[in-house]
Design an enzyme around this catalytic site. Structure first.
Site, mmCIF file in Angstrom:
data_model
loop_
_atom_site.group_PDB
_atom_site.id
_atom_site.type_symbol
_atom_site.label_atom_id
_atom_site.label_comp_id
_atom_site.label_asym_id
_atom_site.label_seq_id
_atom_site.Cartn_x
_atom_site.Cartn_y
_atom_site.Cartn_z
ATOM 1 C CD GLN A 1 -3.111 -4.261 6.896
ATOM 2 O OE1 GLN A 1 -3.405 -3.428 6.125
ATOM 3 N NE2 GLN A 1 -3.605 -5.935 6.263
ATOM 4 C CG ASP B 1 -9.750 0.008 5.252
ATOM 5 O OD1 ASP B 1 -9.435 -0.704 3.919
ATOM 6 O OD2 ASP B 1 -8.989 -0.390 6.093
ATOM 7 C CE LYS C 1 -3.699 -2.484 2.275
ATOM 8 N NZ LYS C 1 -4.347 -2.983 3.581
#
Ligand SMILES: NC(=O)C1=CN([C@@H]2O[C@H](COP(=O)(O)OP(=O)(O)OC[C@H]3O[C@@H](n4cnc5c(N)ncnc54)[C@H](OP(=O)(O)O)[C@@H]3O)[C@@H](O)[C@H]2O)C=CC1
Ligand SMILES: Nc1nc(=O)c2c([nH]1)NC[C@@H]1CN(c3ccc(C(=O)N[C@@H](CCC(=O)O)C(=O)O)cc3)C=[N+]21
Ligand SMILES: [Mg+2]
Length: 296
Positions: A98, A121, A54
């Site tokens: 994460q 997200d 990422k």
């Protein structure tokens, strides 16, 4: 007959090139670049490799990007304080924590603390709720990548029998929700299977579009697939290492056998995974535009 390969890696590359041009234009015209922070708690090797990917992509696109690594024993309060700092940081447009988080940290409480406007997200309940009512600001990255691949595959989604194997909050539930919505690239009839489903094969066999996110290596075999179906394999399972230490990955679908039955299928690696990362970048560019009141 071998199925058509739905190469997410190639599509992702095209989208990233568009995003890169967009970022350059924003920088030139408004003097702003998208800012993304990825917070990794602990040292899970798979998480480390995803977060690295990422960051690398964010860098390539010209983002301001921050990699914030924290020790596995970081307290919940300290993590909340860290998120609060990034919520208030004007250089940061997107915050990604994460998952999974270490045991003892309440994942829900953490996701709730992220500013929904920086939740690239789309895991915050506000964004989940907006998705559910068909008015999303941000689409969750893996489902958005899947939908994009489906649209580009040319398979009809409207009216299709879609079967999703898996009901996680990050893949199964949101992709089911998106494809059942009223609208373009949706209007499907969706069935969701999980570990309590009586007869998974009964359902998968009926699927025009089969989406598998079970986390079980090669769970779906050729005999579970309807001839001509479009198969989206979300699974990323490490099954070993090469001599030079590279991860060997397999999906949740037995690829060779499935290719004989399906009309189109995503490979692993190179399918859904690269799309996920690219959709994260897309959401971050969008967040940056909203935060800077950029309308073009
Ligand atoms: N390519 C990408 O971008 C991404 C890939 N992934 C990968 O996708 C896979 C799924 O991830 P995630 O959704 O987080 O996984 P979870 O482990 O959170 O969820 C798995 C789901 O599959 C169901 N399931 C497991 N085994 C079976 C079975 N034998 N029969 C029917 N259903 C079953 C579970 O059912 P129950 O709820 O009953 O336990 C659960 O709902 C993993 O391999 C992961 O690495 C994940 C995110 C992004
Ligand atoms: N807050 C949060 N957001 C996430 O989006 C999130 C997460 N947590 N936790 C874990 C899962 C998993 N996930 C993947 C992303 C990219 C690949 C990917 O790019 N895979 C490559 C291979 C990568 C490799 O070589 O290791 C491919 O399939 O081609 C895989 C998996 C995002 N997730
Ligand atoms: Mg999970």
């Amino acid at each position: 007959m071998a199925a058509k390969l739905l190469k997410g890696a190639d599509v992702a590359k095209e989208i990233r090139e568009e995003l890169k041009a967009e970022v350059e234009a924003m920088k030139a015209k408004y003097g702003v670049v998208p800012g993304l922070v990825t917070i990794l708690v602990g040292e899970n090797p798979a998480s480390q490799s995803y977060v690295r990917a990422k960051q690398k992509t964010a860098h390539e696109l010209g983002f301001y990007s921050v990699q914030d690594n924290q020790p596995a024993d970081l307290s919940e309060d300290k993590l909340l304080a860290l998120i609060d700092k990034y919520n208030k940081d004007p250089k940061i447009d997107g915050i990604l924590v994460q998952l999974p988080l270490p045991k003892g940290v309440d994942e829900n409480k953490i996701l709730l603390s992220i500013d929904p406007g920086k939740d690239v997200d789309a895991f915050h309940p506000v964004n989940v709720g907006k998705l559910m009512i068909g008015k999303p600001d941000y689409l969750p990255c893996t489902p958005a990548g899947i939908q994009e691949l489906l649209v580009r595959s040319g398979a009809p989604i409207e009216g299709a029998e879609v079967v999703v194997v898996g009901r996680s909050n990050i893949v199964g539930k949101p992709i089911a929700m998106m494809l059942m919505q009223k609208g373009k690239g949706a209007n499907a009839t969706v069935t969701v299977c999980h570990t309590r489903t009586k007869d998974v094969k009964f359902h998968t066999k009926r699927a025009d579009i089969l989406i598998v996110a079970a986390g079980v290596t090669e769970y779906v075999t050729g005999d579970m697939i309807k001839p001509g179906a479009v198969v989206i394999d979300v699974g990323v399972n490490e099954v070993g290492k090469t001599a030079d230490g590279k991860r060997i990955l397999k999906g949740d679908v037995a690829f060779e056998a499935a290719s004989e039955v399906a009309s189109a299928i995503t490979p692993v690696p190179g399918g859904v995974g690269p799309m996920t990362i690219t959709m994260l970048m897309k959401n971050t560019v969008r967040a940056c535009k909203v935060h800077n009141n950029i309308k073009d």
